[in-house]
Design an enzyme around this catalytic site. Structure first.
Site, PDB file in Angstrom:
ATOM      1  N   GLU A   1      11.092   3.329  -7.202  1.00  0.00           N
ATOM      2  CA  GLU A   1       9.834   3.086  -7.915  1.00  0.00           C
ATOM      3  C   GLU A   1       9.726   3.907  -9.195  1.00  0.00           C
ATOM      4  O   GLU A   1       9.051   3.508 -10.128  1.00  0.00           O
ATOM      5  CB  GLU A   1       8.627   3.339  -7.011  1.00  0.00           C
ATOM      6  CG  GLU A   1       8.433   4.785  -6.612  1.00  0.00           C
ATOM      7  CD  GLU A   1       7.220   4.980  -5.722  1.00  0.00           C
ATOM      8  OE1 GLU A   1       7.025   4.202  -4.776  1.00  0.00           O
ATOM      9  OE2 GLU A   1       6.463   5.931  -5.967  1.00  0.00           O
TER      10      GLU A   1
ATOM     11  N   TYR B   1       0.611  13.013   1.187  1.00  0.00           N
ATOM     12  CA  TYR B   1       0.745  11.851   0.322  1.00  0.00           C
ATOM     13  C   TYR B   1       0.202  10.597   1.031  1.00  0.00           C
ATOM     14  O   TYR B   1       0.460  10.395   2.213  1.00  0.00           O
ATOM     15  CB  TYR B   1       2.219  11.631  -0.073  1.00  0.00           C
ATOM     16  CG  TYR B   1       2.378  10.247  -0.628  1.00  0.00           C
ATOM     17  CD1 TYR B   1       1.975   9.974  -1.925  1.00  0.00           C
ATOM     18  CD2 TYR B   1       2.806   9.202   0.178  1.00  0.00           C
ATOM     19  CE1 TYR B   1       2.000   8.685  -2.416  1.00  0.00           C
ATOM     20  CE2 TYR B   1       2.846   7.910  -0.307  1.00  0.00           C
ATOM     21  CZ  TYR B   1       2.446   7.665  -1.605  1.00  0.00           C
ATOM     22  OH  TYR B   1       2.459   6.383  -2.070  1.00  0.00           O
TER      23      TYR B   1
ATOM     24  N   ASP C   1       6.292   5.626   3.656  1.00  0.00           N
ATOM     25  CA  ASP C   1       6.755   6.243   2.402  1.00  0.00           C
ATOM     26  C   ASP C   1       6.888   7.751   2.605  1.00  0.00           C
ATOM     27  O   ASP C   1       5.893   8.441   2.834  1.00  0.00           O
ATOM     28  CB  ASP C   1       5.744   5.942   1.290  1.00  0.00           C
ATOM     29  CG  ASP C   1       6.274   6.271  -0.098  1.00  0.00           C
ATOM     30  OD1 ASP C   1       7.330   6.936  -0.197  1.00  0.00           O
ATOM     31  OD2 ASP C   1       5.625   5.862  -1.083  1.00  0.00           O
TER      32      ASP C   1
ATOM     33  N   TRP D   1       6.373  16.153  -5.324  1.00  0.00           N
ATOM     34  CA  TRP D   1       5.129  15.545  -4.840  1.00  0.00           C
ATOM     35  C   TRP D   1       5.366  14.141  -4.382  1.00  0.00           C
ATOM     36  O   TRP D   1       5.978  13.329  -4.575  1.00  0.00           O
ATOM     37  CB  TRP D   1       4.032  15.530  -5.915  1.00  0.00           C
ATOM     38  CG  TRP D   1       2.839  14.798  -5.377  1.00  0.00           C
ATOM     39  CD1 TRP D   1       1.936  15.249  -4.452  1.00  0.00           C
ATOM     40  CD2 TRP D   1       2.441  13.446  -5.688  1.00  0.00           C
ATOM     41  NE1 TRP D   1       1.025  14.274  -4.165  1.00  0.00           N
ATOM     42  CE2 TRP D   1       1.316  13.151  -4.900  1.00  0.00           C
ATOM     43  CE3 TRP D   1       2.967  12.453  -6.540  1.00  0.00           C
ATOM     44  CZ2 TRP D   1       0.665  11.914  -4.938  1.00  0.00           C
ATOM     45  CZ3 TRP D   1       2.332  11.243  -6.585  1.00  0.00           C
ATOM     46  CH2 TRP D   1       1.167  10.987  -5.778  1.00  0.00           C
TER      47      TRP D   1
ATOM     48  N   HIS E   1       8.046   9.643   0.243  1.00  0.00           N
ATOM     49  CA  HIS E   1       7.651  10.116  -1.096  1.00  0.00           C
ATOM     50  C   HIS E   1       8.443  11.334  -1.560  1.00  0.00           C
ATOM     51  O   HIS E   1       7.876  12.350  -1.984  1.00  0.00           O
ATOM     52  CB  HIS E   1       6.143  10.371  -1.144  1.00  0.00           C
ATOM     53  CG  HIS E   1       5.524   9.986  -2.463  1.00  0.00           C
ATOM     54  ND1 HIS E   1       5.290  10.883  -3.480  1.00  0.00           N
ATOM     55  CD2 HIS E   1       5.128   8.786  -2.949  1.00  0.00           C
ATOM     56  CE1 HIS E   1       4.759  10.257  -4.527  1.00  0.00           C
ATOM     57  NE2 HIS E   1       4.659   8.979  -4.233  1.00  0.00           N
TER      58      HIS E   1
ATOM     59  N   ARG F   1       2.026  -0.604   5.454  1.00  0.00           N
ATOM     60  CA  ARG F   1       2.576   0.746   5.329  1.00  0.00           C
ATOM     61  C   ARG F   1       1.625   1.714   6.005  1.00  0.00           C
ATOM     62  O   ARG F   1       0.401   1.589   5.850  1.00  0.00           O
ATOM     63  CB  ARG F   1       2.711   1.089   3.841  1.00  0.00           C
ATOM     64  CG  ARG F   1       3.411   2.383   3.569  1.00  0.00           C
ATOM     65  CD  ARG F   1       3.360   2.743   2.081  1.00  0.00           C
ATOM     66  NE  ARG F   1       2.246   3.629   1.815  1.00  0.00           N
ATOM     67  CZ  ARG F   1       2.106   4.336   0.689  1.00  0.00           C
ATOM     68  NH1 ARG F   1       3.024   4.220  -0.280  1.00  0.00           N
ATOM     69  NH2 ARG F   1       1.081   5.132   0.514  1.00  0.00           N
TER      70      ARG F   1
ATOM     71  N   HIS G   1      -1.481  -0.785   2.189  1.00  0.00           N
ATOM     72  CA  HIS G   1      -1.432   0.627   2.598  1.00  0.00           C
ATOM     73  C   HIS G   1      -2.494   0.958   3.627  1.00  0.00           C
ATOM     74  O   HIS G   1      -3.672   1.091   3.263  1.00  0.00           O
ATOM     75  CB  HIS G   1      -1.705   1.525   1.409  1.00  0.00           C
ATOM     76  CG  HIS G   1      -0.616   1.568   0.400  1.00  0.00           C
ATOM     77  ND1 HIS G   1      -0.541   2.555  -0.548  1.00  0.00           N
ATOM     78  CD2 HIS G   1       0.442   0.759   0.187  1.00  0.00           C
ATOM     79  CE1 HIS G   1       0.509   2.341  -1.306  1.00  0.00           C
ATOM     80  NE2 HIS G   1       1.138   1.251  -0.891  1.00  0.00           N
TER      81      HIS G   1
ATOM     82  N   ASP H   1      -1.601   2.020 -10.032  1.00  0.00           N
ATOM     83  CA  ASP H   1      -1.332   2.403 -11.422  1.00  0.00           C
ATOM     84  C   ASP H   1      -0.465   1.366 -12.149  1.00  0.00           C
ATOM     85  O   ASP H   1      -0.138   1.553 -13.320  1.00  0.00           O
ATOM     86  CB  ASP H   1      -0.714   3.805 -11.505  1.00  0.00           C
ATOM     87  CG  ASP H   1       0.447   4.028 -10.560  1.00  0.00           C
ATOM     88  OD1 ASP H   1       0.253   3.936  -9.339  1.00  0.00           O
ATOM     89  OD2 ASP H   1       1.555   4.281 -11.052  1.00  0.00           O
TER      90      ASP H   1
ATOM     91  N   ARG I   1      13.388  -0.678  -5.519  1.00  0.00           N
ATOM     92  CA  ARG I   1      11.939  -0.718  -5.791  1.00  0.00           C
ATOM     93  C   ARG I   1      11.595  -0.659  -7.276  1.00  0.00           C
ATOM     94  O   ARG I   1      10.440  -0.406  -7.644  1.00  0.00           O
ATOM     95  CB  ARG I   1      11.247   0.426  -5.040  1.00  0.00           C
ATOM     96  CG  ARG I   1      11.032   0.030  -3.593  1.00  0.00           C
ATOM     97  CD  ARG I   1      10.349   1.074  -2.783  1.00  0.00           C
ATOM     98  NE  ARG I   1       9.118   1.608  -3.313  1.00  0.00           N
ATOM     99  CZ  ARG I   1       7.954   0.953  -3.380  1.00  0.00           C
ATOM    100  NH1 ARG I   1       7.873  -0.289  -2.934  1.00  0.00           N
ATOM    101  NH2 ARG I   1       6.883   1.539  -3.861  1.00  0.00           N
TER     102      ARG I   1
ATOM    103  N   ASN J   1       1.644   6.469 -15.249  1.00  0.00           N
ATOM    104  CA  ASN J   1       0.579   7.266 -14.639  1.00  0.00           C
ATOM    105  C   ASN J   1       0.702   8.752 -14.980  1.00  0.00           C
ATOM    106  O   ASN J   1       1.721   9.373 -14.698  1.00  0.00           O
ATOM    107  CB  ASN J   1       0.650   7.069 -13.111  1.00  0.00           C
ATOM    108  CG  ASN J   1      -0.650   7.394 -12.423  1.00  0.00           C
ATOM    109  OD1 ASN J   1      -1.645   7.723 -13.058  1.00  0.00           O
ATOM    110  ND2 ASN J   1      -0.649   7.296 -11.096  1.00  0.00           N
TER     111      ASN J   1
ATOM    112  N   HIS K   1       7.673  -1.794  -6.515  1.00  0.00           N
ATOM    113  CA  HIS K   1       6.492  -0.933  -6.534  1.00  0.00           C
ATOM    114  C   HIS K   1       5.275  -1.746  -6.990  1.00  0.00           C
ATOM    115  O   HIS K   1       5.387  -2.561  -7.907  1.00  0.00           O
ATOM    116  CB  HIS K   1       6.775   0.177  -7.550  1.00  0.00           C
ATOM    117  CG  HIS K   1       5.819   1.311  -7.563  1.00  0.00           C
ATOM    118  ND1 HIS K   1       5.632   2.073  -8.681  1.00  0.00           N
ATOM    119  CD2 HIS K   1       5.009   1.835  -6.611  1.00  0.00           C
ATOM    120  CE1 HIS K   1       4.748   3.019  -8.417  1.00  0.00           C
ATOM    121  NE2 HIS K   1       4.365   2.907  -7.174  1.00  0.00           N
TER     122      HIS K   1
HETATM  123  O1  EZ4 Z   1       2.826   7.701  -5.770  1.00  0.00           O
HETATM  124  O2  EZ4 Z   1       2.332   4.963  -7.989  1.00  0.00           O
HETATM  125  O3  EZ4 Z   1       4.767   3.551  -3.006  1.00  0.00           O
HETATM  126  N1  EZ4 Z   1       3.925   3.896  -3.753  1.00  0.00           N
HETATM  127  C1  EZ4 Z   1       3.843   5.106  -4.300  1.00  0.00           C
HETATM  128  C2  EZ4 Z   1       2.732   5.345  -5.285  1.00  0.00           C
HETATM  129  C3  EZ4 Z   1       3.064   6.423  -6.304  1.00  0.00           C
HETATM  130  C4  EZ4 Z   1       2.201   6.262  -7.523  1.00  0.00           C
HETATM  131  C5  EZ4 Z   1       2.593   7.252  -8.617  1.00  0.00           C
HETATM  132  O4  EZ4 Z   1       1.960   6.948  -9.814  1.00  0.00           O
HETATM  133  O5  EZ4 Z   1       4.657   5.939  -4.004  1.00  0.00           O
HETATM  134  O6  EZ4 Z   1       1.536   5.638  -4.605  1.00  0.00           O
HETATM  135 CO    CO Z   2       6.322   5.094  -3.006  1.00  0.00          CO
END
Ligand code: EZ4
Ligand code: CO
Length: 402
Positions: free
Chosen positions: A262, A160, A210, A402, A212, A148, A123, A316, A283, A38, A312
């Site tokens: 991931e 996020y 998450d 991020w 993140h 989630r 999600h 994407d 993951r 991605n 994961h």
């Molecule tokens: O941010 O796949 O758990 N899932 C994630 C995703 C990632 C994206 C990044 O390309 O964290 O949403």
């Molecule tokens: Co994630």
């Protein structure tokens, strides 16, 4: 002997960008592999087209392990997302071919079913707590056994994981969207909405969250402690994992389970996390961690330490990755859970997948190979468009993870 006659790199954007490798043998058997990274898609497309395809032509498609070793060791340059995604695409396509030649779905080649179905989580998200709760209710009504939960942190605009349209799609702009971040605001807010989810819906389903990569180890330790009463299935990526040792500190403070991996690409990137039992779920995925061959090696190492899988499965990762994941998930002994977000409607026009969702579980296709077809004509209607993932900045303007 059958040989690899052709290998095509297909780039299309049905709902989002995907890079796909299609290998064709001299007997006319085709295999598909996902090569999507991605926001850096064309780097993998070039790695394949310019550097791997010339090495594949004339090789024996049946020699999956040898091809993996040849591409990994032969590069001299080790690991990294571009290399490992390209190798993954080749590996996945060769498993697809092996299944078709054998007349068996890939999971049968991996030892057959260890379970009846693959538990998935989806999600739920919301711009505020009431809309998050509505979204959790929606997923429970759809039959999900695991959800989630992410909500927008008040006053910081971009958080996020909060969906705007039908599907959550973070890579949505032609240049990176810059999103504000405040750790303090997040830590004050997030535990409360996770508690609100449990207060409303109880404990008879799995709740995930998450982080993140946004916290330092000691902040993550505090977060894990704060949410212990919510009995999360896991907190994901509480801190960046480049420093695997960081997780020891989190572990010392909390029993909230941890999931990582991931964006990690090899067994070496998770070795310490697994062997020191610093995480509960790994993951890593088929597409970013070197294909089915390498992912199974990671999962076997994890099994020795009672670390379970939790691959994961965001948008994407193409339907080819998802299908491959389900074949792996249904066969490995230490499966934990599979992320499943679904894809935009356009994606299904190009990728026809036999994976089915039933009662909170995914089931693999019974077709030989992976059970996914790629429609070239449909793909032509969806040309590649440059898209970037967002960048996070703290309120003082400095760059954050991020
Ligand atoms: O941010 O796949 O758990 N899932 C994630 C995703 C990632 C994206 C990044 O390309 O964290 O949403
Ligand atoms: Co994630």
């Amino acid at each position: 002997m059958s040989t690899i006659a052709r290998a095509e790199v297909l780039v299309s954007s049905p709902g989002r960008n995907f890079v796909t490798l299609r290998i064709t043998t001299s007997d006319g058997v085709t295999g598909l592999g996902d090569a999507t990274l991605n926001g850096r898609e064309l780097a993998v497309a070039s790695y394949l087209r310019d550097h791997l395809v010339p090495l594949l032509i004339g090789r024996d498609p049946a020699r999956i392990e040898d091809t993996w070793q040849y591409l990994y060791r032969g590069a001299y340059w080790r690991r990294g997302p571009v290399t490992m995604t390209a190798i993954a695409a080749v590996d996945t396509a060769l498993w697809d071919i092996k299944g078709k030649v054998a007349g068996l779905p890939v999971y049968q080649l991996l030892g057959g079913r260890s379970r009846n179905g693959v538990l998935v989580y989806s999600h739920a998200s919301g711009v505020d707590v009431p809309s998050l709760l509505d979204d959790v209710a929606r997923f429970r009504d759809l039959g999900y056994l695991a959800v989630r939960a992410q909500a927008a942190v008040p006053d910081i605009g971009g958080s996020y994981g909060v969906r705007k349209g039908e599907v959550y799609e973070p890579a949505a702009t032609s240049l990176p969207d810059e999103q504000p971040w405040s750790t303090e605001a997040y830590l004050n807010f997030a535990p409360g909405y996770l508690r609100a989810v449990r207060d409303r819906f109880g404990f008879d389903f799995h709740l995930l969250h998450d982080v993140h990569h946004r916290l330092t180890p000691i902040e993550a330790a505090r977060f894990g402690k704060d949410v212990e009463e919510c009995r999360l299935f896991w907190m994901e990526d509480p801190t960046p994992a480049e420093n695997q040792e960081a997780f020891r500190l989190i572990r010392q403070h909390t029993t909230t389970p941890i999931a990582v991996g991931e964006n990690l690409t090899s067994i070496w990137d998770v070795q310490h996390l697994i062997t020191e039992q610093l995480i509960d779920y790994v993951r890593t995925t088929v597409v970013h961690a070197g294909g089915i061959t390498h992912l199974r090696r990671i999962f076997d190492l994890a099994a020795l330490y009672q670390v379970r899988t939790g691959s994961h499965g965001a948008t994407d990762l193409s339907p080819i990755s998802l299908a491959a994941a389900v074949h792996v998930d249904i066969s490995v002994p230490n499966f934990g859970i599979q992320e499943y977000m679904g894809h935009a409607a356009e994606t299904a026009e190009v990728f026809r997948s036999g994976v089915r969702f039933e009662n909170g579980m995914l089931l693999p296709s019974e077709e030989p190979g992976l059970g996914v077809e790629y429609d070239d004509e449909a793909a032509e209607r969806f040309p590649y468009e440059p898209k970037y993932l967002p960048v996070a900045r703290r309120l003082d303007g400095s760059v954050h993870d991020w």
